[in-house]
Design a protein around this motif. Structure first.
Motif, short mmCIF file in Angstrom:
data_model
loop_
_atom_site.label_atom_id
_atom_site.label_comp_id
_atom_site.label_asym_id
_atom_site.label_seq_id
_atom_site.Cartn_x
_atom_site.Cartn_y
_atom_site.Cartn_z
N ILE A 409 -3.26 5.14 0.69
CA ILE A 409 -3.64 6.05 1.48
C ILE A 409 -4.30 6.76 1.93
CG2 ILE A 409 -1.99 8.06 2.59
CD1 ILE A 409 0.75 6.63 0.17
N LEU A 410 -4.49 6.18 3.33
CA LEU A 410 -6.48 7.06 3.62
C LEU A 410 -5.41 7.97 4.75
CD1 LEU A 410 -8.00 3.64 4.15
CD2 LEU A 410 -8.01 4.98 2.36
N ASP A 411 -6.64 9.23 4.75
CA ASP A 411 -6.71 10.34 5.44
C ASP A 411 -6.77 9.98 6.70
OD1 ASP A 411 -5.67 11.78 3.75
OD2 ASP A 411 -7.68 13.43 3.51
N THR A 412 -8.04 8.28 7.10
CA THR A 412 -7.79 8.86 8.72
C THR A 412 -8.13 6.41 8.86
OG1 THR A 412 -10.70 8.51 7.90
CG2 THR A 412 -9.96 10.96 9.31
N ASN A 413 -8.70 6.32 9.59
CA ASN A 413 -8.70 5.24 10.25
C ASN A 413 -9.49 4.01 9.47
OD1 ASN A 413 -7.90 2.37 11.40
ND2 ASN A 413 -6.99 2.84 12.88
N GLY A 426 -4.63 9.14 -1.73
CA GLY A 426 -3.74 9.21 -3.14
C GLY A 426 -3.80 7.20 -2.94
N VAL A 427 -3.01 7.00 -4.41
CA VAL A 427 -3.15 5.32 -5.18
C VAL A 427 -2.02 4.58 -5.65
CG1 VAL A 427 -4.93 3.28 -5.80
CG2 VAL A 427 -6.13 5.21 -4.79
N MET A 428 -1.56 3.91 -4.63
CA MET A 428 -0.40 3.02 -5.58
C MET A 428 -0.08 1.76 -6.57
SD MET A 428 4.04 2.58 -3.96
CE MET A 428 3.62 4.21 -4.32
N VAL A 429 -0.35 1.65 -8.00
CA VAL A 429 -0.97 0.30 -8.48
C VAL A 429 0.47 0.05 -9.15
CG1 VAL A 429 -1.79 1.90 -9.79
CG2 VAL A 429 -2.15 -0.29 -10.15
N ARG A 430 0.26 -1.18 -8.31
CA ARG A 430 1.93 -1.62 -8.67
C ARG A 430 3.07 -0.95 -8.83
NH1 ARG A 430 -1.91 -3.46 -11.77
NH2 ARG A 430 -1.02 -2.43 -14.36
N GLY A 431 3.53 -0.21 -7.76
CA GLY A 431 4.43 0.70 -8.06
C GLY A 431 3.88 2.32 -8.29
N LYS A 432 2.94 2.52 -9.56
CA LYS A 432 3.05 3.70 -10.42
C LYS A 432 2.43 4.68 -9.01
CE LYS A 432 1.36 6.24 -14.05
NZ LYS A 432 2.90 6.90 -13.59
N TRP A 433 2.46 5.56 -8.64
CA TRP A 433 1.76 6.74 -7.64
C TRP A 433 1.53 7.84 -7.86
CZ3 TRP A 433 -0.04 6.61 -3.22
CH2 TRP A 433 -0.36 8.42 -2.20
N LEU A 434 -0.52 8.17 -7.76
CA LEU A 434 -1.11 8.82 -8.09
C LEU A 434 -1.82 9.14 -7.68
CD1 LEU A 434 -3.65 5.64 -9.89
CD2 LEU A 434 -1.56 7.03 -11.11
N PRO A 435 -0.60 10.53 -6.61
CA PRO A 435 -1.42 11.78 -5.72
C PRO A 435 -3.20 11.88 -5.69
CG PRO A 435 -0.22 12.49 -7.16
CD PRO A 435 -0.01 11.45 -7.50
N LYS A 436 -3.78 12.67 -5.03
CA LYS A 436 -5.05 13.65 -4.77
C LYS A 436 -5.00 14.46 -5.85
CE LYS A 436 -7.72 15.12 -1.65
NZ LYS A 436 -9.37 14.93 -2.65
N GLU A 437 -3.71 15.03 -5.65
CA GLU A 437 -4.01 15.80 -6.61
C GLU A 437 -4.10 15.30 -8.40
OE1 GLU A 437 -2.22 17.26 -3.33
OE2 GLU A 437 -1.61 15.17 -4.69
N MET A 438 -3.32 14.59 -8.82
CA MET A 438 -3.33 14.02 -9.97
C MET A 438 -5.12 13.07 -10.47
SD MET A 438 -3.46 10.73 -11.79
CE MET A 438 -3.07 9.70 -13.22
N ILE A 439 -5.39 12.51 -9.32
CA ILE A 439 -6.51 11.42 -9.67
C ILE A 439 -8.06 13.08 -9.13
CG2 ILE A 439 -8.51 10.62 -7.61
CD1 ILE A 439 -5.73 8.70 -6.68
N ASP A 440 -7.68 14.00 -9.09
CA ASP A 440 -8.85 15.25 -8.97
C ASP A 440 -9.03 15.55 -10.55
OD1 ASP A 440 -9.20 14.37 -6.59
OD2 ASP A 440 -7.98 15.64 -5.04
N LYS A 441 -7.58 15.96 -10.56
CA LYS A 441 -7.39 16.29 -11.83
C LYS A 441 -7.95 15.25 -13.37
CE LYS A 441 -4.37 18.64 -15.41
NZ LYS A 441 -2.51 18.81 -15.38
#
Length: 453
Positions: A409-413, A426-441
């Motif tokens: 999921i991207l903020d812009t086009n 955020g990134v989803m890998v085979r159904g597991k959701w990694l939100p931006k907050e988790m990625i940044d942490k």
């Protein structure tokens, strides 16, 4: 009449109950997002994507009972593309700690890379591949090469037969070709590979040459290796072994009128190309190591690694005028290869000198754009093209019902500005959701750990 109304009431209750049962407790709903069709660049706005059991279950413009989904992701104003593939990745060798290996895999994921093709295989990578497949670790999907086939590891035909046969039995996805293999040994590698049913990719040994390599039907030639040497006329009477770094020494002798011939040969033999352009525009470029070390992503690499990169780059100063000519020819080759067959795969060669896993893909993309590729072509090189190449079109590479839920999921086009690929929500890998907050942490933890190494 009352009996009829009662029956109708019961039927309605049953229908509602069935509808409620249809919403799985493990389902995720991405709401009101714009989906980019990577095949043609079209845009579907305000779409609702339901994900469950690692798969994209449904895509629709409207959906009932949104509030009943346990996990809801607001996609308003955002854009969705399939997860990207890094088609020239390197997975750390087993001497690396388990924690660091998992950090490297996460660095790829943090940039929306949900598939990697490891280009220097080891038996431990087969185990890692299975763990990723079974979701035992947070990791991109893994494809892995065999250990290196090179001038030292295969010196005769008997060795070629033995190693190729064994690597196929071991379950490697393909063979990795490195420099130094003699022509007769290379031909035996190809013959045995065809007999046992395993493909081969990588470098073009000097003794083989680009024309013979293309006719031998590599699955992919990485780094656009061998092409520049192929532009030198026989009348120049050069020693092929004097070619230097990917033909750099022959730059003044290159006849660019020969590009079309090589490009057509690549197209005829359906050979894919992984440019790794960032390798040449960063490591092998007239820019100082000090400047490269200022890049923000360098904080994710151990200090010992950065020092090694600096030492290696400083050993090989590059003459700017010749490098400019060299890089111009590479860009011409890349653009014509795209225009004739379009078999381009996104790959940056990371971790490699000043190429930090995941982040280096954006430098690669920048080089592809400067070579004349469009944002859609670049996106295709990292999504649908790898799926076609790996014969996994029914598994990943598109936002499509039934495929694995590898989603960025991207903020812009990104079709309007390719730098949007750096703005990951955020990134989803085979159904597991990694939100931006988790990625940044997690990235902060990786950076902290790197400072202690």
């Amino acid at each position: 009449m009352k009996k009829y109304l009662f029956i109708l009431f019961i039927v309605s209750l049953v229908a509602c109950a069935q509808q409620q049962k249809q919403i799985s407790k493990t389902a995720t709903l991405i709401m009101d997002v714009s989906i980019i069709n990577v095949k043609n660049g079209s845009l579907s706005e305000n779409q609702q994507i339901v994900i469950d059991s690692g798969k994209i279950q449904s895509i629709s413009s409207t959906i009932e009972n949104q509030e009943r989904y346990t996990t809801r992701i607001d996609g308003s104003g955002k854009y969705v593309i399939p997860g990207l593939a890094e088609m020239h990745a390197h997975i750390p060798q087993p001497s690396t700690s388990k924690a660091r290996i998992e950090e490297v895999l996460f660095l790829y994921l943090s940039n929306g890379i949900t598939t990697i093709r490891g280009m220097l295989g080891h038996s431990s990578h087969l185990e890692l591949r299975e763990k990723a497949t079974n979701n035992e670790i947070i990791s991109p999907r893994i494809f892995t090469s065999s250990p290196s086939l090179n001038g030292n590891s295969v010196t005769n035909k008997e060795q070629a037969i033995t190693k190729v046969t064994q690597y196929q039995k071991d379950g490697y996805d393909f063979l990795k070709i490195h420099p130094g293999i003699k022509l007769d040994v290379f031909d035996q590698v190809v013959k045995t590979a065809n007999e046992v049913g395993i493909g081969f990719s990588g470098h073009v040994p000097v003794d083989v040459g680009i024309r013979h390599a293309l006719k031998s039907k590599y699955e992919s030639i990485d780094h656009i290796d061998g092409f520049l040497e192929g532009l030198v006329s026989e009348s120049e009477n050069v020693n092929p072994n004097d070619n230097g770094f990917f033909g750099y020494n022959f730059t003044p002798l290159a006849d660019t009128s020969k590009i079309d011939e090589l490009v057509q040969l690549a197209d005829q033999n359906k050979v894919w190309i992984v440019p790794t352009q960032s390798l040449f525009e960063r490591w092998f470029a007239p820019v100082s190591s000090e400047e490269l070390l200022k890049a923000p992503e360098m904080k994710y690499m151990p200090g010992s690694t950065l020092q090694n990169w600096k030492q290696r780059k400083d050993q090989y100063p590059v003459e700017e005028a010749q490098w400019n000519q060299f890089n111009t020819i590479r860009r011409q080759l890349l653009k014509k290869l795209q225009d004739n067959g379009g078999r381009i795969l996104l790959g940056s060669d990371a971790p490699q000198l000043f190429n930090v896993p995941g982040f280096s893909i954006h430098h690669e993309i920048d080089g592809m754009i400067k070579a004349g590729l469009t944002p859609l072509q670049v996106i295709q090189s990292g999504t649908i093209n790898p799926a076609i190449f790996l014969d996994k079109e029914n598994t990943f590479g598109q936002i499509k019902e039934g495929l694995d839920a590898d989603i960025v999921i991207l903020d812009t086009n990104p079709l309007e500005d390719i730098k949007a690929l750096q703005q990951v929500s955020g990134v989803m890998v085979r159904g597991k959701w990694l939100p931006k907050e988790m990625i940044d942490k997690k990235l902060s933890e990786v950076a902290k750990n790197a400072t202690n190494k």
